[in-house]
Design an enzyme around this catalytic site. Structure first.
Site, PDB file in Angstrom:
ATOM      1  N   ASN A  43     -80.132 -12.500  47.813  1.00 45.57           N
ATOM      2  CA  ASN A  43     -80.930 -11.290  47.976  1.00 45.57           C
ATOM      3  C   ASN A  43     -80.410 -10.180  47.048  1.00 45.57           C
ATOM      4  OD1 ASN A  43     -78.667 -11.270  49.763  1.00 45.57           O
ATOM      5  ND2 ASN A  43     -79.593  -9.690  51.040  1.00 45.57           N
ATOM      6  N   GLU A  45     -81.052  -6.122  46.650  1.00 44.92           N
ATOM      7  CA  GLU A  45     -81.665  -4.927  47.228  1.00 44.92           C
ATOM      8  C   GLU A  45     -81.796  -3.825  46.180  1.00 44.92           C
ATOM      9  OE1 GLU A  45     -80.035  -5.721  51.757  1.00 44.92           O
ATOM     10  OE2 GLU A  45     -79.238  -4.025  50.639  1.00 44.92           O
ATOM     11  N   CYS A  54     -85.757 -11.079  48.452  1.00 44.22           N
ATOM     12  CA  CYS A  54     -85.048 -11.996  49.339  1.00 44.22           C
ATOM     13  C   CYS A  54     -84.455 -13.163  48.548  1.00 44.22           C
ATOM     14  CB  CYS A  54     -85.989 -12.568  50.394  1.00 44.22           C
ATOM     15  SG  CYS A  54     -86.702 -11.357  51.511  1.00 44.22           S
ATOM     16  N   GLU A  56     -84.580 -16.301  49.259  1.00 44.91           N
ATOM     17  CA  GLU A  56     -85.495 -17.436  49.171  1.00 44.91           C
ATOM     18  C   GLU A  56     -86.422 -17.300  47.962  1.00 44.91           C
ATOM     19  OE1 GLU A  56     -84.827 -15.509  51.786  1.00 44.91           O
ATOM     20  OE2 GLU A  56     -85.211 -16.529  53.695  1.00 44.91           O
ATOM     21  N   CYS A  97     -88.433 -14.488  56.042  1.00 48.97           N
ATOM     22  CA  CYS A  97     -89.384 -13.453  56.447  1.00 48.97           C
ATOM     23  C   CYS A  97     -90.808 -13.921  56.133  1.00 48.97           C
ATOM     24  CB  CYS A  97     -89.075 -12.137  55.734  1.00 48.97           C
ATOM     25  SG  CYS A  97     -89.554 -12.107  53.986  1.00 48.97           S
TER      26      CYS A  97
HETATM   27 ZN   LIG Z   1     -87.894 -12.967  52.679  1.00 51.19          ZN
END
Ligand SMILES: [Zn+2]
Length: 136
Positions: A43, A45, A54, A56, A97
């Site tokens: 991830n 940010e 993210c 993924e 998510c």
């Molecule tokens: Zn995600």
């Protein structure tokens, strides 16, 4: 979890150390198995919170731009997920998510998914049974 899935989860764990998560302090790594190769991501940010990426999606993009098209599986490792009173990490804390599930549904619809919070693999189709699809 198979030895191959455990290996992928270990790659995800290592990737989590490369996360840039100064705001959430919730480092996540992901590793994608595609065409026999492993592509990792973490991830990333941003001070503008909504721009965060993210792990993924980072790993899926990594696989895609390096030619990994047939995605067999993905592993997600949440390095900072807090354990509950029993010492286990709640399963929901390590699941993708909604945005990542949509990416998975498009790029890896047949894939399995493992996390460090569950000994049992998930199927992408079970995580998002009715994804948005645009006719090509
Ligand atoms: Zn995600």
């Amino acid at each position: 979890m198979t030895p191959r899935q455990q290996e992928l989860l270990e790659q995800a764990r290592q990737a989590a150390y490369q996360a840039y998560a100064p705001y959430s302090r919730f480092r996540v790594g992901a590793a994608v198995l595609a065409d026999g190769k492993i592509y990792s991501g973490a991830n990333v940010e941003n001070a503008s919170y909504g721009l965060a990426l993210c792990a993924e999606r980072a790993a899926l993009a990594h696989a895609r731009v390096h030619g990994g098209e047939k995605i067999e599986g993905i592993a997600v490792y949440c390095l900072d997920a807090p354990a509950d009173e029993s010492g286990a990490i709640p399963q929901d804390l390590a699941l993708p998510c909604g945005a990542c599930r949509q990416w998975l549904a498009e790029l890896a619809p047949e894939a399995w998914l493992v996390t460090n919070a569950s000994p049992t693999p998930y199927r992408v189709a079970d995580l998002l049974p009715h994804p948005f699809r645009l006719t090509r």
